[in-house]
Design a protein around this motif. Structure first.
Motif, PDB file in Angstrom:
ATOM      1  N   UNK A  90      33.982 -69.477  -1.764  1.00  0.00           N
ATOM      2  CA  UNK A  90      33.424 -68.355  -1.004  1.00  0.00           C
ATOM      3  C   UNK A  90      31.938 -68.599  -0.774  1.00  0.00           C
ATOM      4  N   UNK A  91      31.379 -67.968   0.232  1.00  0.00           N
ATOM      5  CA  UNK A  91      29.967 -68.134   0.560  1.00  0.00           C
ATOM      6  C   UNK A  91      29.165 -67.027  -0.116  1.00  0.00           C
ATOM      7  N   UNK A  92      28.219 -67.435  -0.935  1.00  0.00           N
ATOM      8  CA  UNK A  92      27.374 -66.499  -1.681  1.00  0.00           C
ATOM      9  C   UNK A  92      26.168 -66.153  -0.815  1.00  0.00           C
ATOM     10  N   UNK A  93      26.029 -64.871  -0.502  1.00  0.00           N
ATOM     11  CA  UNK A  93      24.941 -64.408   0.365  1.00  0.00           C
ATOM     12  C   UNK A  93      23.948 -63.626  -0.492  1.00  0.00           C
ATOM     13  N   UNK A  94      22.822 -64.234  -0.874  1.00  0.00           N
ATOM     14  CA  UNK A  94      21.877 -63.545  -1.756  1.00  0.00           C
ATOM     15  C   UNK A  94      20.967 -62.599  -0.982  1.00  0.00           C
ATOM     16  N   UNK A  95      20.666 -61.441  -1.584  1.00  0.00           N
ATOM     17  CA  UNK A  95      19.676 -60.532  -1.014  1.00  0.00           C
ATOM     18  C   UNK A  95      18.571 -60.307  -2.036  1.00  0.00           C
ATOM     19  N   UNK A  96      17.392 -60.044  -1.535  1.00  0.00           N
ATOM     20  CA  UNK A  96      16.221 -59.890  -2.395  1.00  0.00           C
ATOM     21  C   UNK A  96      16.271 -58.559  -3.138  1.00  0.00           C
ATOM     22  N   UNK A  97      15.419 -58.448  -4.148  1.00  0.00           N
ATOM     23  CA  UNK A  97      15.361 -57.231  -4.961  1.00  0.00           C
ATOM     24  C   UNK A  97      14.240 -56.316  -4.471  1.00  0.00           C
ATOM     25  N   UNK A  98      14.279 -55.077  -4.964  1.00  0.00           N
ATOM     26  CA  UNK A  98      13.166 -54.161  -4.742  1.00  0.00           C
ATOM     27  C   UNK A  98      12.333 -54.095  -6.021  1.00  0.00           C
ATOM     28  N   UNK A  99      11.451 -53.108  -6.142  1.00  0.00           N
ATOM     29  CA  UNK A  99      10.558 -53.049  -7.291  1.00  0.00           C
ATOM     30  C   UNK A  99      11.267 -52.655  -8.582  1.00  0.00           C
ATOM     31  N   UNK A 100      12.525 -52.225  -8.488  1.00  0.00           N
ATOM     32  CA  UNK A 100      13.295 -51.931  -9.701  1.00  0.00           C
ATOM     33  C   UNK A 100      13.945 -53.185 -10.267  1.00  0.00           C
TER      34      UNK A 100
END
Length: 372
Positions: A90-100
């Protein structure tokens, strides 16, 4: 650094396992532990397994994720969240974090394509993921949601328990978790069909009601033992005491470290939720980070007898995922990179005494003073 505390019925329940001979993957404590965690997480079904990684692997298998399917995950997390996705192609699609430090919901919608099959929401360190917008966009696009609540057992999101959201939720009972049985995990759901698949996958895909040793699918031998479940049940019975101690540790550290130049401390509350302090995570500010990174600070503290740990390294930077060609490399995650390099957490295990907390805080303050 994270010595667990066994001050409840652990010994009593373990001796019962030994006295009755129920020490393996059968026995009443497994069912009792599953029922207790389902109650804590407001779920209909819970399936105990060997560890938190196995729980996530089983969840992904139960959702029948296929090669080429895209799954959105937070970049700032541990690699066990994505290993089964990678093995399946499967293709892993990373997303960035917020300040938490959790995945930024505003970035999830933009990451969805016609190949997206699901979203994994992983609560980390202090506070839960902001789930409402993630659940909303998942419903709009008919996507699966897996909630990883390993670090937030006992925490809430808008008054509801973490572990109660999504199609499947998973947790770990490693020694640094709020409930531990040494090693162990749990897969929870409200869907009876998913529960049946999860139960079979956990136990080599034996077929209930059919001839033994007849198999139509491949699963795992990921059964929890009755002895592990006995310890887990005893731990779950005192969860509120555990959370109270963790918050005492966090509040005391903040009292002692407040005003330390160059160090960003975790807030006591965020969006109406009280910090659960699974760890006490701190971040170097931009001034200090322009000269030193977390590895340097942790090295100095270690020489003073204070053993710390770095933040997770982002999934978008993991060499193995790039080598396997299962990573969407177009996604930029600058916050995850900053936190990975400038964040670390100090000792916060349940066995810490106030004297030890004061010693750690004193060493941190002295070391930070030398960096200015």
């Amino acid at each position: 650094m994270n010595t667990p505390v066994f001050a409840g019925n652990e010994k009593k329940y373990l001796m019962d396992c030994i006295d009755t001979g129920w020490v393996s993957s059968g026995g009443a404590y497994i069912t009792q532990f599953e029922e207790k965690m389902a109650q804590i997480c407001d779920r209909k079904y819970a399936t105990a397994c060997t560890n938190g990684t196995a729980a996530i692997d089983i969840a992904i298998a139960a959702l029948d994720i296929q090669p080429g399917d895209e799954f959105i995950v937070p970049s700032l997390t541990i690699i066990s969240c994505v290993t089964e996705l990678a093995r399946r192609g499967a293709i892993i699609v990373p997303v960035d974090c917020d300040e938490s430090f959790n995945m930024d919901p505003a970035l999830v919608r933009a990451a969805i394509t016609d190949k997206t099959k699901g979203i994994m929401a992983v609560h980390i360190y202090h506070f839960p993921v902001d789930l409402d917008p993630i659940l909303k966009v998942a419903e709009e696009h008919n996507l699966f949601v897996i909630e990883d609540t390993a670090e937030m057992i006992g925490q809430t999101y808008k008054g509801k328990p973490c572990g109660s959201f999504g199609h499947i939720s998973c947790m770990s009972f490693y020694p640094n978790k709020h409930v531990t049985c040494g090693e162990g995990g749990m897969v929870l759901t409200n869907d009876p069909e998913l529960h049946a698949k999860i139960s079979k996958l956990r136990n080599l895909c034996f077929e209930p009601g059919k001839r033994r040793f007849l198999h139509f699918d491949i699963g795992w031998n990921c059964r929890m033992t009755n002895m592990q479940a006995a310890v887990g049940l005893a731990q779950a019975e005192v969860l509120e005491k555990t959370l109270s101690k963790k918050r005492h540790i966090g509040h005391y550290y903040t009292e002692l470290l407040e005003g330390t130049e160059g160090l960003i401390l975790p807030p006591r509350t965020r969006d109406g939720e009280e910090n659960v302090y699974w760890v006490y995570a701190v971040v170097l500010d931009d001034v200090v980070a322009s000269k030193y990174d977390a590895e340097h600070v942790m090295g100095v503290l270690k020489k003073r007898g204070v053993d710390c740990r770095p933040f997770f390294l982002g999934m978008h930077e993991q060499p193995v995922l790039k080598t396997m060609n299962v990573l969407d490399t177009t996604k930029q995650c600058p916050r995850a990179e900053r936190y990975a390099r400038n964040g670390f957490y100090i000792p916060s295990g349940l066995a810490l005494t106030d004297d030890q907390i004061r010693y750690v805080a004193e060493q941190v303050r002295e070391v930070m003073a030398t960096l200015q």
